[in-house]
Write an enzyme that holds these catalytic residues in place. Structure first.
Site, PDB file in Angstrom:
ATOM      1  N   CYS A  21       0.874  -1.186   0.000  1.00  0.00           N
ATOM      2  CA  CYS A  21       0.000   0.000   0.000  1.00  0.00           C
ATOM      3  C   CYS A  21       0.905   1.228   0.000  1.00  0.00           C
ATOM      4  O   CYS A  21       2.068   1.146  -0.424  1.00  0.00           O
ATOM      5  CB  CYS A  21      -0.975  -0.026   1.181  1.00  0.00           C
ATOM      6  SG  CYS A  21      -0.216  -0.025   2.819  1.00  0.00           S
ATOM      7  N   ARG A  27      -3.477  -0.616   5.395  1.00  0.00           N
ATOM      8  CA  ARG A  27      -4.075  -1.712   4.621  1.00  0.00           C
ATOM      9  C   ARG A  27      -3.152  -2.920   4.452  1.00  0.00           C
ATOM     10  O   ARG A  27      -3.575  -4.068   4.686  1.00  0.00           O
ATOM     11  CB  ARG A  27      -4.499  -1.205   3.231  1.00  0.00           C
ATOM     12  CG  ARG A  27      -5.620  -0.209   3.275  1.00  0.00           C
ATOM     13  CD  ARG A  27      -5.733   0.536   1.956  1.00  0.00           C
ATOM     14  NE  ARG A  27      -4.584   1.402   1.724  1.00  0.00           N
ATOM     15  CZ  ARG A  27      -4.343   2.062   0.604  1.00  0.00           C
ATOM     16  NH1 ARG A  27      -5.174   1.949  -0.409  1.00  0.00           N
ATOM     17  NH2 ARG A  27      -3.281   2.843   0.501  1.00  0.00           N
ATOM     18  N   ASP A 137      -8.217   3.744   0.796  1.00  0.00           N
ATOM     19  CA  ASP A 137      -7.304   4.105   1.877  1.00  0.00           C
ATOM     20  C   ASP A 137      -8.107   4.645   3.064  1.00  0.00           C
ATOM     21  O   ASP A 137      -8.773   5.676   2.939  1.00  0.00           O
ATOM     22  CB  ASP A 137      -6.353   5.191   1.341  1.00  0.00           C
ATOM     23  CG  ASP A 137      -5.256   5.499   2.324  1.00  0.00           C
ATOM     24  OD1 ASP A 137      -5.348   5.068   3.492  1.00  0.00           O
ATOM     25  OD2 ASP A 137      -4.292   6.166   1.918  1.00  0.00           O
TER      26      ASP A 137
HETATM   27  P1  4NP Z   1      -1.850   2.806   4.016  1.00  0.00           P
HETATM   28  O1  4NP Z   1      -2.480   4.203   4.536  1.00  0.00           O
HETATM   29  O2  4NP Z   1      -1.254   3.115   2.655  1.00  0.00           O
HETATM   30  O3  4NP Z   1      -3.020   1.885   3.922  1.00  0.00           O
HETATM   31  O4  4NP Z   1      -0.823   2.414   5.044  1.00  0.00           O
HETATM   32  C1  4NP Z   1      -1.764   5.400   4.636  1.00  0.00           C
HETATM   33  C2  4NP Z   1      -0.892   5.587   5.670  1.00  0.00           C
HETATM   34  C3  4NP Z   1      -0.208   6.785   5.784  1.00  0.00           C
HETATM   35  C4  4NP Z   1      -0.401   7.778   4.847  1.00  0.00           C
HETATM   36  C5  4NP Z   1      -1.270   7.584   3.785  1.00  0.00           C
HETATM   37  C6  4NP Z   1      -1.950   6.382   3.687  1.00  0.00           C
HETATM   38  N1  4NP Z   1       0.282   9.014   4.977  1.00  0.00           N
HETATM   39  O5  4NP Z   1       0.038   9.919   4.158  1.00  0.00           O
HETATM   40  O6  4NP Z   1       1.119   9.168   5.889  1.00  0.00           O
END
Ligand code: 4NP
Length: 169
Positions: A21, A27, A137
């Site tokens: 991800c 995720r 997300d």
């Molecule tokens: P992930 O979610 O890709 O599902 O881990 C996110 C975690 C952090 C960030 C964006 C999406 N961020 O911008 O820090």
């Protein structure tokens, strides 16, 4: 997958599967632990190495998002040992398969040299072709987005496992 399929499945080296991800805190850690759990239930876990990573570096070394960890715990899964890592071009050959959570992740993986034929979308085996293939997300939303992601990942874990077993025969 039938018992005969499982019995005939042999592969000398573990199949290395990386769930991907953006941040590797929401995720993909959930995807990793859910698919790993399903593989254990089916007696397949010794055939696989599972891990997860983000395309971004912001959270490298950090814990899973507390909302992901809470969602996992509510379903009997433990994300306390998770530490975020980043996938970069020099690590592409460490993995046999990549499973992207959304289309941005997929595009980023292709741009770093992941071959298209080793790249899956987490939801690609859902039968309704009218829906988006993204696992949305949940980072900027509330707890319900994490539960929705959990459900989506559970609904697709067996499809991904079955496909990987078949491809590796
Ligand atoms: P992930 O979610 O890709 O599902 O881990 C996110 C975690 C952090 C960030 C964006 C999406 N961020 O911008 O820090």
């Amino acid at each position: 997958m039938s018992n005969a399929d499982i019995a005939s499945f042999s592969y000398t080296k573990p199949i290395r599967v990386l769930f991907v991800c953006l941040g590797n805190i929401c995720r993909s850690p959930l995807a990793e632990i859910i698919v790993h759990g399903q593989a254990e239930k089916k007696g397949l876990s010794s055939q696989f190495t599972f891990a997860s990573a983000g395309t971004g570096d912001w959270h490298v070394g950090g814990l899973a998002d507390v909302r992901s960890a809470q969602t996992a715990a509510q379903h009997g899964l433990d994300l306390s040992q998770h530490r975020a890592q980043q996938i970069t071009a020099n690590k592409v050959n460490d993995w046999d398969w990549f499973v992207a959570m959304d289309d941005d992740n997929r595009m980023n993986l292709l741009a770093m040299g992941v071959p298209e034929n080793r790249l899956l979308m987490m939801r690609q085996f859902e039968t309704d072709s009218s829906i988006s293939l993204d696992v949305p997300d949940p980072y900027y939303g509330g707890a319900e987005g994490f539960e929705a992601a959990y459900r989506m990942l559970c609904d697709n874990a067996d499809h991904i496992l079955d496909y990987l077993v078949k491809q590796s025969r």
